[in-house]
Every structure is written in C-alpha cells, then in structure tokens.
Enzyme design. Structure first.
Site, PDB file in Angstrom:
ATOM      1  N   GLY A 194       0.837  -1.188   0.000  1.00  0.00           N
ATOM      2  CA  GLY A 194       0.000   0.000   0.000  1.00  0.00           C
ATOM      3  C   GLY A 194       0.874   1.240   0.000  1.00  0.00           C
ATOM      4  N   ARG A 200      -4.707  -7.920  -7.573  1.00  0.00           N
ATOM      5  CA  ARG A 200      -5.257  -6.786  -6.833  1.00  0.00           C
ATOM      6  C   ARG A 200      -4.302  -5.600  -6.884  1.00  0.00           C
ATOM      7  NH1 ARG A 200      -7.289 -10.234  -1.520  1.00  0.00           N
ATOM      8  NH2 ARG A 200      -8.773 -11.586  -2.642  1.00  0.00           N
ATOM      9  N   SER A 222      -2.440  -4.130  -4.728  1.00  0.00           N
ATOM     10  CA  SER A 222      -1.117  -4.321  -4.129  1.00  0.00           C
ATOM     11  C   SER A 222      -0.186  -5.034  -5.100  1.00  0.00           C
ATOM     12  CB  SER A 222      -1.236  -5.117  -2.824  1.00  0.00           C
ATOM     13  OG  SER A 222      -1.868  -6.370  -3.045  1.00  0.00           O
ATOM     14  N   ASP A 252      -3.032  -2.092  10.061  1.00  0.00           N
ATOM     15  CA  ASP A 252      -2.958  -2.557  11.451  1.00  0.00           C
ATOM     16  C   ASP A 252      -3.879  -3.741  11.730  1.00  0.00           C
ATOM     17  OD1 ASP A 252      -1.076  -0.667  12.122  1.00  0.00           O
ATOM     18  OD2 ASP A 252      -2.511   0.767  12.934  1.00  0.00           O
ATOM     19  N   LYS A 253      -5.096  -3.675  11.207  1.00  0.00           N
ATOM     20  CA  LYS A 253      -6.063  -4.718  11.554  1.00  0.00           C
ATOM     21  C   LYS A 253      -5.701  -6.072  10.949  1.00  0.00           C
ATOM     22  CE  LYS A 253      -9.331  -3.475   7.867  1.00  0.00           C
ATOM     23  NZ  LYS A 253     -10.694  -2.948   7.610  1.00  0.00           N
ATOM     24  N   GLN A 254      -4.767  -6.092   9.998  1.00  0.00           N
ATOM     25  CA  GLN A 254      -4.330  -7.357   9.402  1.00  0.00           C
ATOM     26  C   GLN A 254      -3.082  -7.928  10.071  1.00  0.00           C
ATOM     27  OE1 GLN A 254      -3.878  -6.913   5.148  1.00  0.00           O
ATOM     28  NE2 GLN A 254      -5.846  -5.855   4.917  1.00  0.00           N
ATOM     29  N   HIS A 292       4.704   0.617  12.584  1.00  0.00           N
ATOM     30  CA  HIS A 292       3.817   1.093  13.645  1.00  0.00           C
ATOM     31  C   HIS A 292       3.681  -0.050  14.632  1.00  0.00           C
ATOM     32  CE1 HIS A 292       0.837   3.299  15.789  1.00  0.00           C
ATOM     33  NE2 HIS A 292      -0.212   2.645  15.339  1.00  0.00           N
ATOM     34  N   ASP A 336       1.989   8.519  18.479  1.00  0.00           N
ATOM     35  CA  ASP A 336       1.469   8.491  17.115  1.00  0.00           C
ATOM     36  C   ASP A 336      -0.053   8.537  17.111  1.00  0.00           C
ATOM     37  OD1 ASP A 336       2.189   7.882  14.136  1.00  0.00           O
ATOM     38  OD2 ASP A 336       0.608   6.452  14.601  1.00  0.00           O
ATOM     39  N   SER A 354      -3.231   5.718   7.711  1.00  0.00           N
ATOM     40  CA  SER A 354      -3.658   4.354   8.019  1.00  0.00           C
ATOM     41  C   SER A 354      -5.132   4.330   8.421  1.00  0.00           C
ATOM     42  CB  SER A 354      -2.818   3.797   9.166  1.00  0.00           C
ATOM     43  OG  SER A 354      -3.112   4.494  10.374  1.00  0.00           O
TER      44      SER A 354
END
Length: 494
Positions: A46, A76, A78, A108-110, A132, A217, A414
């Site tokens: 990304g 896709r 990416s 983050d959620k992945q 992060h 952050d 993000s």
C-alpha cells in the site's frame, strides 16, 4: 493476547513512554550497508509498503514483495503496485523462508493474521520489522524468541516518504527494538540501516520504543494532525459560505491554506507562522487560539487518556470485528460534506493572502499543536516525540489535503489514523459549531481584518510574542530543526 502496555508496571510504562533520543548523524555513517546483500521482503504494498520499498531499492537494497496468493491470482492493487514498479512479487511460501528481514507493512487490523501466517515460514534468526507498533503494544503480539523485532516509523504518510526522498531529503523517523525480541543484539543495526535506506537519517532519527511510538502516534494523528484539519475545514467552509464568501474561494482558501500556513510552521515553528501576520492580525489570532485552547482542552485530554488506558484500541478493534461499520459509515459521511464538494475555481490566491484571510486557521493550528504537545508531555511522552507527532508532521498531512481535499488525507493515512480522526472530528465539529463559530466573522476567515493602520499597543504585542515564543514546543522545535538544515521548501499558494 493482552495489551502489552497494560502488562507493564507504572515504572516500566513511564520508562518506555520516555524513551526518545535524537541520534547523531555519525551513528548512520555506514547508512544502509548492514542490510546490503541481504534479502528484504515487504509484506503489503500500500502507501507505506510501496514507497518505503522504492526508497530502499534506490538505496541499494534487495527488495521483494510477499503477497497473499489470492492478491496475486486476482491481480489486486497491491500486486499491481509492486509489479508496475518492477519489483519481484511472490507468495508468502515463495519469499518468506529466505528473507533476512521481513517487513510487515499491511494495515494494522491485518497484523495479527499476517504475523501468524509468516512467522512459521521465517528462518531461524531472521528479523521482523514494523512501521507502527500497534500490533505489539496494543494487541500484545508474541513473537518467536529467535526473531529480532524492530521498528522504523516514518513520521508521515507513505506518499510523503517517497516525495521527501526524491527531493534529496527524508522525513523524521522513530526507530526502536522490542525489548522482548533482540536475541542476537543486532536490532539497532538493522533498524538504523532500514531507516537510512528510506532517507530518514537525513531528516533525523529518534531512538525510541514501541510504546512511545504507538501512544504518541495515536495522539497526534487523532487530534492536530488529522482530526483538527478535518474539523477545521468543515466548520470554516460552512462559516464562510454562510457569510457570503464565494464557495470556490472558500474551499480553495482552506484546501491550499493549510499547506501554505504549515509550510511556515515547518521552517520556523509557531513563532514564524504567527510572524507572517500583521501585528493586529497576530494579536487577533493569539486571542482566538487561547479561546480555542480553553474550549478544546478537555477533548484533547480525553483522547490522550483513552489512548494511554487502551480504551481507544479496544473500541477500534470492536469495529474491526464488526466489519468496520463505523469506519466506513464515517468515511461516507465525510465524502458528503460541503467542503469535499466545493466547486473548483480559477481564482488566484497569493501566498500572503492565505495568511491574511486565514487568521482563524492559524489560530486553530497554534491551539491544536500546543494542546496535543501539552497532553502528550503531561502523560510522560518526552518533548522530542511530542514535537514530531504534533508540529513537524502537520505540514506533511496538510500536503495531502492540498492534493485532493480530505479524501486524499484519509486515503493515505492508516485505517487506524482515519478511525481516530473521525472520533475526534465527530465531537469537535459540533463543539465548534455551537460554542465557537457563531462568534467569529469573515474578518478572521475569508476576508481579513481590512485595517488601514497596523498600530497596536506595545505592551500587548510584547506579551503576546513572549507567550508564543516561550512555549516548550518552540524550544524543542528550534533545537530539532537545527538538525534538519536540508529541509526542502515546497511550492505553496498560486
């Protein structure tokens, strides 16, 4: 998994929050050499993934991209990002086992699912990188003990990482080594080489901790960096149009005004930004900013408290589990705001006009930077971290608004930052509409003071200048900007 920060005792929490040391340029004498000849595999392509990879390749590193097989088969975005830029792309099974450094730059959620998928494939003694630390700090991810865990966190969106590198500079960067995962004692060498490969060492690197990076952050992006720009754009546009300002002019003043105003901030702090105003306008901006600070301090402090306690993280992760219902709903609402849909115009706005007609915007910037800085430092985050997460990163976020309004800002930050931005703006917008905006007019947003004389009371001006210049963010800012003499000026205004 338990929140890592909440498993620490108070002394350990304060120690981790207070980790931040500006690194000497001599510490980067070998630049990216430590990673040359080694295989770097980035997971995710990304904004951060692609742009960090481009910089690292240009710095002489061997960079490939590991994507899920479905992303490759379905070609896709990416996959297209990596392939169209000439990178080698493969599945986890193809690339991870030979990687010396695996960098997880997925959303983050992945992170939990990605790390659980790649960790069994990583060879003994490899390194895992993050940009992060949310997965480590807030989710408490446990990493295999033979793996070195490092972080290189550029203090800006991925697009700006690339743009600053192409200008021959870089962006300030926090680097860290997870204290639970440095089995061979090479974590700092890996982190320094990675940071140098992105160009971060040219702007300055801070030796920090995963905890300090995450907590500062989250606070910066939720409040001044994104939340205040979104709230300010929405309410200022509404006010100007309601008071008869041409919608095209009002929108352009805001869209490009944030960038112009904060470019002055980048080079000389709040002092220089305020000095771009006439003396009467400076005093007016100061008075407005003081009122804004009183009004919004409880909101800033609430966000800081919720970040420190972990309440923010748990709230957002609950939305993850609900298929991002709140995030997507707020994103759709933002797309329908009047500012996002203002009519484009060919009207020319000179650089100084953005300052003269944007007095309220300047007041919002001063108030927001100081409030975020004060909330962070009161919570144990030291001045250097608080500066980068409040003042220095703001111009980089404003650049994204200048490109495609709030849409672009929310695309390149993000999902975590976007979610926090909406939480803040959803409270700040009605608060400002009800308690503040009815009291201001086009003299401070849209038209300027229009005064013939610049005469002001000497004592008042001296007091205002003293308060502005003696805020702690100005002291640390002057010191840190001294390390960033090579900052490139960008074109602003028309």
């Amino acid at each position: 998994m338990a929140n890592y920060f909440n498993t620490l005792n108070l002394r350990e929490q304060l120690d981790q929050l207070g980790r931040c040391r500006f690194m000497a340029r001599e510490e980067f004498a070998t630049e990216a050499d430590y990673l040359k000849g080694k295989k770097v595999v980035i997971v995710g392509c990304g904004a951060q993934g692609l742009n960090q990879g481009l910089n690292m390749r240009d710095s002489g590193l061997d960079v490939s991209y590991a994507l899920r097989q479905a992303a490759i088969d379905e070609q896709r975005q990416s996959f297209k990002n990596a392939k169209n830029n000439g990178f080698n792309v493969g599945s986890y099974e193809q690339l991870i086992p030979t990687a010396d450094l695996v960098i997880n730059l997925t959303p983050d959620k992945q992170h939990t699912s990605v790390v659980n998928a790649v960790m069994p494939l990583m060879k003994q003694g490899a390194a895992l990188g993050y940009s992060h630390g949310f997965n480590i700090v807030e989710e408490g991810m446990q990493i295999r003990k033979d793996i070195t865990v490092v972080m290189v966190a550029p203090k800006c969106p991925g697009t700006e990482v690339r743009e600053e590198y192409k200008r021959g500079f870089g962006v300030p960067t926090l680097i860290a080594v997870h204290p639970e995962n440095d089995p061979q004692g090479e974590g700092w060498e890996i982190a320094k080489a990675w940071a140098a490969a992105t160009g971060g060492h040219r702007a300055g690197c801070l030796a920090s901790s995963f905890v300090a990076e995450v907590k500062s952050d989250l606070m910066g992006e939720q409040t001044i960096l994104c939340g205040m720009l979104q709230a300010g754009s929405i309410v200022c546009y509404e006010k100007m149009v309601a008071d008869g300002i041409d919608p095209g002019y009002a929108g352009k003043l805001l869209q490009f005004g944030w960038e112009t105003i904060t470019e002055a901030l980048k080079f000389g702090g709040i002092t220089h930004m305020m000095d771009r105003l006439s003396n009467p306008a400076k005093i007016k901006a100061f008075e407005l900013s003081e009122e804004l600070k009183d009004l919004m301090r409880p909101l800033y402090n609430k966000h800081m408290d919720d970040i420190i306690s972990g309440h923010f993280s748990s709230t957002m992760m609950a939305d993850w589990a609900n298929d991002d219902k709140d995030l997507f709903g707020w994103r759709a609402e933002t797309a329908e705001t009047a500012f996002e849909n203002y009519p484009t115009t060919d009207v020319k706005i000179a650089e100084q006009e953005y300052f003269d007609n944007g007095i309220l915007m300047i007041a919002m910037v001063r108030a927001g930077v100081e409030l975020a800085f004060e909330a962070m430092t009161a919570s144990g985050i030291i001045d250097e971290s608080a500066y980068y997460e409040s003042l220095h990163e703001l111009p980089l976020i404003a650049n994204t608004v200048a490109r495609k309004r709030l849409y672009e800002m929310n695309v390149v930050i993000s999902d975590t930052a976007e979610y926090g931005n909406y939480l803040f703006a959803n409270v700040a917008v009605p608060l400002l509409r009800e308690k503040f905006m009815p009291k201001v007019g086009t003299d401070v947003i849209g038209k300027g003071l229009g005064v013939v004389s610049n005469q002001v009371d000497n004592a008042t001006l001296i007091e205002v200048n003293s308060i502005i210049r003696n805020h702690p963010v100005e002291y640390i800012g002057e010191e840190l900007r001294g390390y960033m003499k090579d900052m490139k000026r960008i074109a602003v205004g028309d």
